[in-house]
Scaffold this motif. Structure first.
Motif, PDB file in Angstrom:
ATOM      1  N   LYS A 193       0.835  -1.208   0.000  1.00 10.98           N
ATOM      2  CA  LYS A 193       0.000   0.000   0.000  1.00 10.98           C
ATOM      3  C   LYS A 193       0.865   1.253   0.000  1.00 10.98           C
ATOM      4  CE  LYS A 193      -3.412   2.453   2.847  1.00 10.98           C
ATOM      5  NZ  LYS A 193      -4.218   2.401   4.095  1.00 10.98           N
ATOM      6  N   SER A 194       1.909   1.253   0.839  1.00 14.85           N
ATOM      7  CA  SER A 194       2.813   2.403   0.925  1.00 14.85           C
ATOM      8  C   SER A 194       3.550   2.634  -0.394  1.00 14.85           C
ATOM      9  CB  SER A 194       3.819   2.170   2.053  1.00 14.85           C
ATOM     10  OG  SER A 194       4.765   3.214   2.120  1.00 14.85           O
ATOM     11  N   GLN A 197       1.225   4.220  -2.901  1.00 15.05           N
ATOM     12  CA  GLN A 197       0.978   5.633  -2.585  1.00 15.05           C
ATOM     13  C   GLN A 197       2.110   6.509  -3.093  1.00 15.05           C
ATOM     14  OE1 GLN A 197       0.319   5.400   1.674  1.00 15.05           O
ATOM     15  NE2 GLN A 197      -1.908   5.357   1.427  1.00 15.05           N
ATOM     16  N   LYS A 198       3.338   5.985  -3.059  1.00 14.29           N
ATOM     17  CA  LYS A 198       4.481   6.745  -3.586  1.00 14.29           C
ATOM     18  C   LYS A 198       4.360   6.957  -5.090  1.00 14.29           C
ATOM     19  CE  LYS A 198       7.698   5.097  -0.015  1.00 14.29           C
ATOM     20  NZ  LYS A 198       8.901   4.266   0.274  1.00 14.29           N
ATOM     21  N   GLY A 200       1.541   7.564  -6.386  1.00 21.11           N
ATOM     22  CA  GLY A 200       0.358   8.398  -6.552  1.00 21.11           C
ATOM     23  C   GLY A 200      -0.914   7.596  -6.695  1.00 21.11           C
ATOM     24  N   VAL A 202      -3.764   5.944  -4.962  1.00 16.59           N
ATOM     25  CA  VAL A 202      -4.476   5.887  -3.690  1.00 16.59           C
ATOM     26  C   VAL A 202      -5.754   5.090  -3.918  1.00 16.59           C
ATOM     27  CG1 VAL A 202      -5.570   7.174  -1.831  1.00 16.59           C
ATOM     28  CG2 VAL A 202      -3.525   8.092  -2.951  1.00 16.59           C
ATOM     29  N   SER A 204      -9.249   3.579  -2.800  1.00 17.22           N
ATOM     30  CA  SER A 204     -10.360   3.767  -1.878  1.00 17.22           C
ATOM     31  C   SER A 204     -11.226   2.517  -1.906  1.00 17.22           C
ATOM     32  CB  SER A 204     -11.198   4.990  -2.285  1.00 17.22           C
ATOM     33  OG  SER A 204     -12.295   5.142  -1.427  1.00 17.22           O
TER      34      SER A 204
END
Length: 377
Positions: A193-194, A197-198, A200, A202, A204
């Protein structure tokens, strides 16, 4: 097989393997559990929409999960509350069609160093709610080794919530050298997940943990050597794609390899624990030299987290500097390693000479929780 055991020993046992990701249950002597469900309890968000359905559901089906707020009854291998425990047991006894629990002993697997009060809680519910005649608690790592037919080895068991390293000699675990760390499959999922996110990305989702677990199983691969994201050659790692619930397709390259690095370099993801290979070496260094050498050559892998592509090969590479001769021998059964602890319990509890190991309510009342140390594997 279940009926055969009943005829010989007049009792078939219920085997329960409660994991942070999945609960497995079945009967002694069987090769596989008859019931496997995800370790979630669904609490209804909108009771009226369920049309009279249950407000609390254990292991709700994927297509219904959006109607519930999901919580985990088992964290790091341990039941969180007696209420959660009772809900999980109710599902097991109901779906396994156990109508007379007074006739069936119950064998529950556990991680090393499980708090005694948690075992007592499980025992009391089984004795006082289900009137179980006898119970037993068995260490998952030991049971996994039994499933391979061996009694000597070092078991490295890693599931969703816990990684355990347990040296075993002559069928007995060596407690002072056993290790347990909270670094396992869920950390790989959160590291994925991290990494996304790096980029971009995300995501939901109403139940993100479930989604990232699914992404981990499909995307993550462990590199045969440590990865340096700053090196240009790392960009040539093979990509993989994944379709999100909204239909968006994402392509992941180096990130799917970096996710698994948390197991070998936890500090890179902010976890202040040793890597899994260092935990194995720390465990074995507590043993005498001859036994250490023997167990280094008999490392048994168990648990769903060890089934990540490339994990066994990478672990062997990371362990090789700790020995002077050959690379350690990893025993990584090609069967579903996520079920090995359950299978070991099924085998052990079905043996005729195991009958003296069962714990009765009278023994618990008279000896208290000390009985869990007297009768254990």
């Amino acid at each position: 097989m279940q009926e055969q055991l009943k005829n010989i020993f007049n009792q078939a046992a219920v085997i329960i393997d409660p994991g942070s990701s999945q609960v497995k249950a079945g009967f002694s002597g069987d090769e596989h559990p008859v019931l496997v469900f995800d370790s979630f309890i669904g609490h209804a968000k909108y009771s009226k929409l369920l049309g009279g359905g249950e407000n609390e559901v254990v292991g709700p089906q994927p297509h219904l999960r959006g109607l519930y707020k999901l919580t985990r009854p088992i964290e790091r291998g341990v039941f969180q509350t007696d209420g959660d425990l009772k809900l999980v047991l109710a599902k097991i006894f109901s779906e396994m069609n156990i109508t007379d629990s007074k006739q069936m002993p119950v064998f529950v697997t556990e991680t090393p160093f499980t708090p005694t009060n948690k075992k007592t809680s499980i025992a009391r519910v089984l004795f006082e709610t289900y009137y179980s005649p006898q119970i037993f608690f068995g260490t998952q790592a030991v049971l996994s080794l039994y499933a391979t037919g061996r009694t000597d080895g070092l078991v490295f068991e890693s599931g969703d919530g816990v990684t355990q390293v347990v040296p075993i000699y002559g069928g007995n675990k060596i407690d002072h050298a056993s290790e347990k760390i909270n670094l396992a499959g869920s950390e790989v999922s959160m590291n994925l997940k991290s990494q996304l996110q790096k980029l971009g990305i995300v995501v939901s989702h109403c139940n993100p943990h479930i989604l990232f677990d699914s992404m981990k199983q499909e995307l993550v691969e462990v590199s045969p050597k440590p990865i340096d994201p700053k090196k240009p050659e790392e960009e040539h790692l093979e990509p993989a794609s994944f379709e999100l619930p909204d239909g968006t397709e994402i392509e992941v390259r180096i990130e799917r390899f970096l996710a698994g690095e948390v197991l070998f370099d936890p500090l890179s993801a902010g976890h202040e624990v040793k890597g899994v290979h260092e935990i194995i070496d720390r465990s074995l260094r507590k043993l005498d030299t001859d036994l250490r050498r023997n167990l280094y050559k008999n490392i048994c892998l168990s648990g769903g987290n060890t089934m990540l592509n490339g994990f066994a090969e990478r672990l062997a590479t990371e362990l090789s500097p700790f020995v002077n001769d050959n690379t350690p021998m990893l025993n990584a059964p090609m069967t579903d390693r996520a079920q090995m602890a359950w299978q070991g319990a099924s085998i052990l509890s079905g043996l005729s000479n195991f009958s003296k190991m069962w714990i009765s309510k009278k023994e618990l009342d008279e000896q208290g929780d000390r009985i869990f140390s007297i009768k254990s594997v």
